[in-house]
Design an enzyme around this catalytic site. Structure first.
Site, PDB file in Angstrom:
ATOM      1  N   ASP A  14       0.824  -1.207   0.000  1.00 27.28           N
ATOM      2  CA  ASP A  14       0.000   0.000   0.000  1.00 27.28           C
ATOM      3  C   ASP A  14       0.862   1.262   0.000  1.00 27.28           C
ATOM      4  O   ASP A  14       2.080   1.207   0.132  1.00 27.28           O
ATOM      5  CB  ASP A  14      -0.911   0.010   1.234  1.00 27.28           C
TER       6      ASP A  14
ATOM      7  N   TYR B 241       6.588  -9.992   6.820  1.00 27.90           N
ATOM      8  CA  TYR B 241       6.543  -8.540   7.021  1.00 27.90           C
ATOM      9  C   TYR B 241       7.122  -8.204   8.388  1.00 27.90           C
ATOM     10  O   TYR B 241       6.997  -8.978   9.345  1.00 27.90           O
ATOM     11  CB  TYR B 241       5.103  -8.030   6.959  1.00 27.90           C
TER      12      TYR B 241
END
Length: 275
Positions: free
Chosen positions: A72, A132
């Site tokens: 994003d 992540y």
């Protein structure tokens, strides 16, 4: 006869060109602060667009790339892969291409390697595991801040880790998924989720590994775990949020600047040139 001969020659050379086309993985990293995410946007700058434009400029043909995921706006990647197709690139050409790309792309995107892979290898669909990292720090710092979130001093990381263990026992992450996306399923397999003390500052890093991630999933998970650390919700209430499968019940999405796509694991047999 003349037309037939020239058509035959044309299709012969076209066939020769198609045979020489190969698939390559690009290994790269980027600071996402100046981009509206990975995916190409109609009116905004994206990482994908910048790399495609640079490749097309150097190779003098329109090149499209497929990334391992779609981070994003503002989210970073310390490791990212993307694939593209082109003629055979030998080692000398590869080194020149890497140098050229890094020159054009500037400081926020780094190209580390270009790797030969099998023709059907896919940067997104062949990825087995993705990891992540979400970085936090406690003491105010103008140097750490841009790539880390300044956390309150009194967060209970023990409680946050107990809650994080519950993520390994579920497969439906609807509660942490962005609403109104094109995702076919919200099923993911999380194999690791824990807060670890950082060695470079007085903060922690949240490490999470899964076979796939939903849009906004990591930031929503971190925001809800921070609610546990603040004492706003209990560990049992965290479990209830998972069970309810309602994004509105989970915590806020954390800022994207502290989130990094850290690692991607692929099957070894898709690579012609070893990693």
């Amino acid at each position: 006869m003349y037309v037939f001969t020239h058509c035959y020659i044309y299709f012969y050379y076209l066939n020769q060109i198609s045979i020489s086309i190969m698939r390559y993985f690009i290994r790269l990293a980027y600071n996402g602060s100046n981009y509206h995410g990975w995916q190409r946007q109609p009116n905004d700058s994206s990482v994908q667009q910048c790399i495609e434009d640079a490749l097309s400029t150097i190779l003098r043909i329109k090149i499209e790339i497929v990334g391992a995921g779609r981070t994003d706006t503002g989210v970073n990647a310390s490791t990212m892969y993307a694939h593209f197709d082109f003629d055979t690139i030998d080692n000398a050409k590869k080194e020149k291409l890497i140098v050229g790309l890094n020159s054009i792309l500037g400081r926020n995107i780094a190209i580390y390697d270009i790797i030969s892979v099998k023709d059907d290898a896919h940067a997104r669909f062949d990825a087995k595991w993705r990891t992540y990292h979400y970085y936090t720090h406690i003491s105010k710092s103008p140097f750490i801040y841009p790539l880390s979130w300044q956390a309150p001093k009194n967060l209970d990381y023990d409680a946050m880790n107990e809650a994080a263990k519950l993520l390994l026992k579920t497969d439906d992450f609807t509660s942490f998924a962005k609403l109104h996306t094109d995702a076919v399923t919200n099923i993911c397999k999380v194999t690791k989720a824990e807060w670890v003390k950082r060695s470079d500052c007085d903060g922690y890093v949240f490490i999470i590994t899964a076979n796939r991630f939903l849009r906004n999933m990591v930031r929503a998970i971190v925001g809800t775990l921070v609610d546990v650390g603040r004492g706003k919700i209990t560990i049992s209430e965290f479990q209830k949020i998972i069970d309810l499968k309602n994004r509105c019940d989970a915590g806020v999405s954390m800022p994207g600047n502290a989130l990094f796509l850290h690692d991607i694991v692929y099957p070894e047999d898709i690579f012609i040139t070893p990693l």
